[in-house]
Design an enzyme around this catalytic site. Structure first.
Site, PDB file in Angstrom:
ATOM      1  N   ARG A 192       0.805  -1.210   0.000  1.00  0.00           N
ATOM      2  CA  ARG A 192       0.000   0.000   0.000  1.00  0.00           C
ATOM      3  C   ARG A 192       0.846   1.272   0.000  1.00  0.00           C
ATOM      4  NH1 ARG A 192      -2.148  -4.034   1.676  1.00  0.00           N
ATOM      5  NH2 ARG A 192      -0.373  -4.218   3.063  1.00  0.00           N
ATOM      6  N   THR A 193       1.828   1.344   0.902  1.00  0.00           N
ATOM      7  CA  THR A 193       2.589   2.584   1.036  1.00  0.00           C
ATOM      8  C   THR A 193       3.375   2.885  -0.233  1.00  0.00           C
ATOM      9  OG1 THR A 193       2.774   2.207   3.416  1.00  0.00           O
ATOM     10  CG2 THR A 193       4.270   3.825   2.447  1.00  0.00           C
ATOM     11  N   LYS A 246      25.801  -4.209  -1.428  1.00  0.00           N
ATOM     12  CA  LYS A 246      27.263  -4.140  -1.412  1.00  0.00           C
ATOM     13  C   LYS A 246      27.792  -3.449  -0.155  1.00  0.00           C
ATOM     14  CE  LYS A 246      27.199  -3.706  -6.472  1.00  0.00           C
ATOM     15  NZ  LYS A 246      27.544  -2.836  -7.621  1.00  0.00           N
ATOM     16  N   ARG A 256      11.409   3.775   3.383  1.00  0.00           N
ATOM     17  CA  ARG A 256      10.998   2.828   4.423  1.00  0.00           C
ATOM     18  C   ARG A 256      12.219   2.007   4.809  1.00  0.00           C
ATOM     19  NH1 ARG A 256       5.722  -0.927   4.642  1.00  0.00           N
ATOM     20  NH2 ARG A 256       4.973   1.086   5.351  1.00  0.00           N
ATOM     21  N   HIS A 314       5.305   5.978  11.630  1.00  0.00           N
ATOM     22  CA  HIS A 314       4.815   5.882  10.253  1.00  0.00           C
ATOM     23  C   HIS A 314       3.927   7.105  10.018  1.00  0.00           C
ATOM     24  CE1 HIS A 314       3.707   4.396   6.467  1.00  0.00           C
ATOM     25  NE2 HIS A 314       3.387   3.151   6.757  1.00  0.00           N
TER      26      HIS A 314
END
Length: 305
Positions: free
Chosen positions: A51-52, A80, A101, A129
Site C-alpha cells: 500500500r505505502t 554491497k 521505508r 509511520h
C-alpha cells in the site's frame, strides 16, 4: 530543508492544511494533475510494502511527476554495503523528493541529516509511520466529519505497531480525545509512548467487547510476526483479538473500523461488507494525503531555496 520524519514534525495547522489540500484534490483533481511535472520521487524501500509504496507511486504520477527507486534493497548497492546516508547522497542527484521505508528505527532521520531534498519517513522499524497517520486522520475526518471529541480503541499489537504510535501522538493534540488500549500483556503500548502524551486520557482493557459501545473508532492491527525474536511468544498471542460481526452488535452505527493493513486473521472477511468497515476506503485516502504531502513539501522546499 523541510522533511517529514515524525508526525510531530507537523503542527496541527499544517496537518489540517494537508487534509484540506487532500479534500481539494478530491473536489478539483484537474488543478493538481500537472503540479509536479518534470519532477521525480525516489522510493527507497528497504522493507516490503504494498500500500505505502504503490500509493506514493500513484500519488506522484497523478501529480504529473515520475517515480524511480527500489522495492528490494538487494537489487541496489545496499547489497554491497552502501550506507543509508551514501545512498541518499547519490539518489538526490536524480530525484526532487525521497520516500524511505527502513527496518531500522531512525534510518530516515539519519538520511535527512545529509539530504538536500525532502525526506519522507514511510515507516522506520517499530518507531513511526507519519504518512499512515495522515492517512488515518483524513479517513476519520471524511468518515466522521471531525478530529476532536472522539473515543478511539487501539486493538492488537500496540508494542511494535508504529502506526499506533504515530496516530496516538497525532490525536493527542486534538480536543477531548479518549484512547482505549486493547492488547495482551505481551503487546501493550510501551511506557515511552504513554509519557509522550501525558495530556491524553488513556486506559487499558482486556477485551474489545467491554468497550465496544463507547468507541467512535476501532483501530485494528495485526500481530507482526517479523517483530518477534521468540517464535513461541508470537504463536501464543497471534490470535488474541479477532473482530467478528457478532462483536460489532453493541457498536454504534456511526463507529468506524480502521486498519493500516495488511490483515491476517484479526478481522474476519464477514466484516468487510459492514458499512462501518472503512479500511479499504482508508487505502484510497492514503494516495490522496500523499499527493497533498508531496505537493506541499515540494512547495515548502521551493520557497526555502
Amino acid at each position: 530543508m523541510r522533511h517529514l520524519i515524525d508526525i510531530m514534525d507537523l503542527s496541527v495547522y499544517e496537518i489540517n492544511e494537508l487534509i484540506d489540500t487532500a479534500l481539494d484534490i478530491i473536489e478539483y483533481p484537474e488543478k493538481y494533475c500537472e503540479v509536479c511535472r518534470n519532477m521525480k520521487l525516489a522510493t527507497l524501500f528497504y522493507e516490503p510494502s504494498t500500500r505505502t509504496r504503490l500509493s506514493f507511486t500513484a500519488a506522484m504520477m497523478e501529480l504529473g511527476g515520475q517515480v524511480l527507486g527500489f522495492a528490494e534493497p538487494n537489487s541496489s548497492s545496499v547489497s554491497k554495503g552502501e550506507t543509508v546516508q551514501d545512498t541518499v547522497r547519490v539518489v538526490e542527484n536524480f530525484a526532487d523528493i525521497i520516500a524511505m521505508r527502513h527496518h531500522t528505527e531512525g534510518a530516515p532521520l539519519e538520511a535527512s541529516k545529509v539530504a538536500n531534498v525532502p525526506i519522507i519517513n514511510a515507516g522506520d522499524g517499530s518507531h513511526a509511520h507519519p504518512t499512515q497517520s495522515l492517512t488515518d486522520l483524513l479517513t476519520i475526518k471524511r468518515e466522521l466529519g471531525r478530529l476532536d471529541n472522539l473515543t478511539i480503541g487501539f486493538c492488537g499489537d500496540l508494542k511494535f505497531g508504529r502506526t499506533v504510535h504515530s496516530l496516538i501522538q497525532a490525536m493527542s493534540r486534538y480536543e477531548n480525545i479518549k484512547v482505549i488500549l486493547i492488547a495482551p500483556e505481551e503487546l501493550q503500548l510501551p511506557e515511552r509512548f504513554k509519557s509522550k502524551t501525558p495530556n491524553l486520557e488513556m486506559r487499558e482493557v482486556a477485551t474489545m467487547e467491554e468497550v465496544m459501545p463507547e468507541l467512535d473508532v476501532l483501530y485494528m492491527t495485526r500481530v507482526q510476526q517479523e517483530r518477534f525474536l521468540d517464535r513461541e511468544e508470537f504463536e501464543r498471542v497471534k490470535d488474541s483479538f479477532v473482530l467478528t460481526l457478532k462483536k460489532l452488535e453493541t457498536a454504534k452505527p456511526t463507529m468506524r473500523i480502521l486498519h493500516p493493513l495488511p490483515r491476517v486473521n484479526e478481522i474476519l472477511p464477514e466484516v468487510d461488507s459492514d458499512p462501518r468497515a472503512a479500511y479499504f476506503r482508508q487505502v484510497g485516502n492514503g494516495k490522496l494525503i500523499r499527493m497533498a504531502l508531496i505537493y506541499r513539501l515540494l512547495l515548502w522546499a521551493k520557497k526555502n531555496k
